[in-house]
Scaffold this active site. Structure first.
Site, PDB file in Angstrom:
ATOM      1  N   GLU A 228      40.139  32.059  38.881  1.00 40.25           N
ATOM      2  CA  GLU A 228      39.834  33.222  39.715  1.00 40.25           C
ATOM      3  C   GLU A 228      38.531  33.001  40.473  1.00 40.25           C
ATOM      4  OE1 GLU A 228      39.936  36.606  36.985  1.00 40.25           O
ATOM      5  OE2 GLU A 228      41.532  35.618  35.856  1.00 40.25           O
ATOM      6  N   GLU A 339      40.265  44.650  41.821  1.00 37.80           N
ATOM      7  CA  GLU A 339      40.415  45.092  40.431  1.00 37.80           C
ATOM      8  C   GLU A 339      39.198  45.933  40.059  1.00 37.80           C
ATOM      9  OE1 GLU A 339      40.355  43.145  35.902  1.00 37.80           O
ATOM     10  OE2 GLU A 339      40.692  41.840  37.621  1.00 37.80           O
TER      11      GLU A 339
END
Length: 424
Positions: A228, A339
């Site tokens: 990520e 997120e």
């Protein structure tokens, strides 16, 4: 006789009281000692951890935001604490670089869609010499904010969005909410995007807001592999509300392996100019100048390592392929988007913002975007993603809308304010 009995009883009662007093005193002393032992054990544990993370610097740079950036010799970075990397020969540059559709330096044509260049705050006060890498120094208070020394620098379990999961228990249990675009069903060898940079407001210190690319392999069980990269605001991790560049990796669904940035051994950095976890500056403003960063993650077909590039000029480093099981071969899913952690303070939905804190329909200059989103195929070429899906747990809180045009290729606007009359 009665008086003698009374006297004996009196003595006996006093003796019992003395014994009880001594027992409770002993209990307090024991607790106090245990507390002191526990505190000193924690202090020792924190000091050992800091010694492990903070390698001796060749040069130190004080950043205007309070960070300390240590320029550490490239061969002394935390990656080499890994037993498998003891005799590792650093790969100075990738063997192959993906060929793409979009010229990084080309500015979008429309004047209203002009975006600006970006840097890191610490650059104002100096740069690291050649053969060193910049590492954000970890402070004692950083580690103490974590739930434990062991969990410092790690994400909580279950924080990857599962686009096809309709299980509300799973959604609520994880406390993480997303607004993403994704592709699956093929073998992917990397992903790229240009990500609009903002500074979202965070309601609680234990919450965060991030915008990133996920390169995923394996199932969504305990074998999940993930790489990520993107930007995040995380008061718990960094001690402030600054927007920071970050990376993450895990090979077991966030359980024991992996961490943010360079907070464990794994990622090998080769670049002397960009510091993981350091503040990005400037950031976009509502109806004001817009800033974005470009991130590319791809698999070197010759060596098998996963590389990361920031912008058009900075190849940052790589994750050795042995760290992973599924990703040692290829990725099966790519996700792009936002997120947040929703800890439901006061039993209501958090007001932590995602992206700019505005919904997608507000568009450029107001809502946050990802543009020029691409995947790397097996021939090491950057391609437009086919069959792009979108996913969000609660579109009244955070939403996503895709589109495409000549300049921005495939893009989407995403984000939202969190708590509002339609999101309780």
């Amino acid at each position: 006789m009665g008086a003698a009995q009374f006297s004996i009883n009196g003595h006996w009662r006093r003796n019992v009281e003395v014994v009880l007093f001594l027992v409770s005193l002993w209990g307090l002393i024991s607790l106090s000692c245990a507390g002191r032992i526990s505190a000193s054990r924690q202090k020792l544990e924190v000091q050992k951890h800091l010694k492990r993370l903070n390698k001796p610097p060749i040069k130190t740079i004080q950043s205007p935001d309070g960070d300390i950036i240590d320029c550490v010799h490239i061969s002394h970075q935390p990656a080499f604490d890994h037993p498998f990397l003891k005799d590792h020969k650093i790969q100075a540059r990738p063997s192959y670089h993906p060929e793409g559709l979009f010229d990084e330096k080309k500015v979008a044509m429309g004047s209203e869609e002009k975006t600006n260049s970006i840097t890191q705050l610490w650059h104002m006060n100096g740069k690291c010499p050649e053969d060193t890498i910049p590492i954000r120094r970890t402070k004692k208070e950083d580690v103490l904010r974590a739930s434990s020394v062991k969990r410092y620098g790690k994400k909580k379990h279950r924080s990857v969005p599962r686009p096809r999961s309709a299980d509300p228990d799973l959604i609520n249990q994880s406390g993480h909410q997303h607004a993403i675009a994704y592709v699956e069903g093929e073998k992917f060898y990397g992903a790229k995007a240009t990500i609009n940079v903002w500074e979202p407001k965070i309601q609680q210190p234990n919450e965060f807001s991030l915008s990133q690319i996920w390169v995923l392999g394996g199932s969504f069980g305990e074998d999940l592999n993930s790489i990520e990269a993107g930007w995040q605001v995380s008061p718990d991790l960094y001690g402030d509300n600054n927007t920071r560049l970050f990376t993450y990796w895990t090979s077991d669904a966030y359980q024991a392996t992996g961490c943010y940035n360079l907070l464990c051994s794994g990622f090998i950095q080769v670049n002397s100019e960009v510091a993981m976890g350091a503040s990005i500056s400037p950031v976009s403003g509502f109806r004001n100048s817009q800033y974005d960063i470009s991130i590319l993650v791809w698999k070197d077909p010759k060596e098998g390592n996963w590389w990361m590039q920031f912008g058009s000029d900075y190849v940052l480093g790589y994750w050795p392929s042995f760290l992973f099981s599924y990703l040692a071969e290829s990725a099966s899913m790519i996700e792009w988007g936002g997120e947040v952690v929703n800890s439901e303070p006061d039993g209501q939905h958090t007001s932590t913002q995602m992206g700019s804190g505005r919904f997608p329909e507000e568009g450029f200059g107001k809502s946050s975007y990802f543009r020029n989103i691409q995947v790397v195929d097996s021939t090491n070429n950057l391609k437009t993603p086919k069959g792009l899906g979108t996913f969000t747990e609660q579109s009244n809180c955070y939403d996503v809308q895709t589109g495409s045009n000549g300049d921005w290729g495939h893009y989407f606007y995403y984000g939202g304010p969190g708590r509002n009359p339609n999101c309780q």
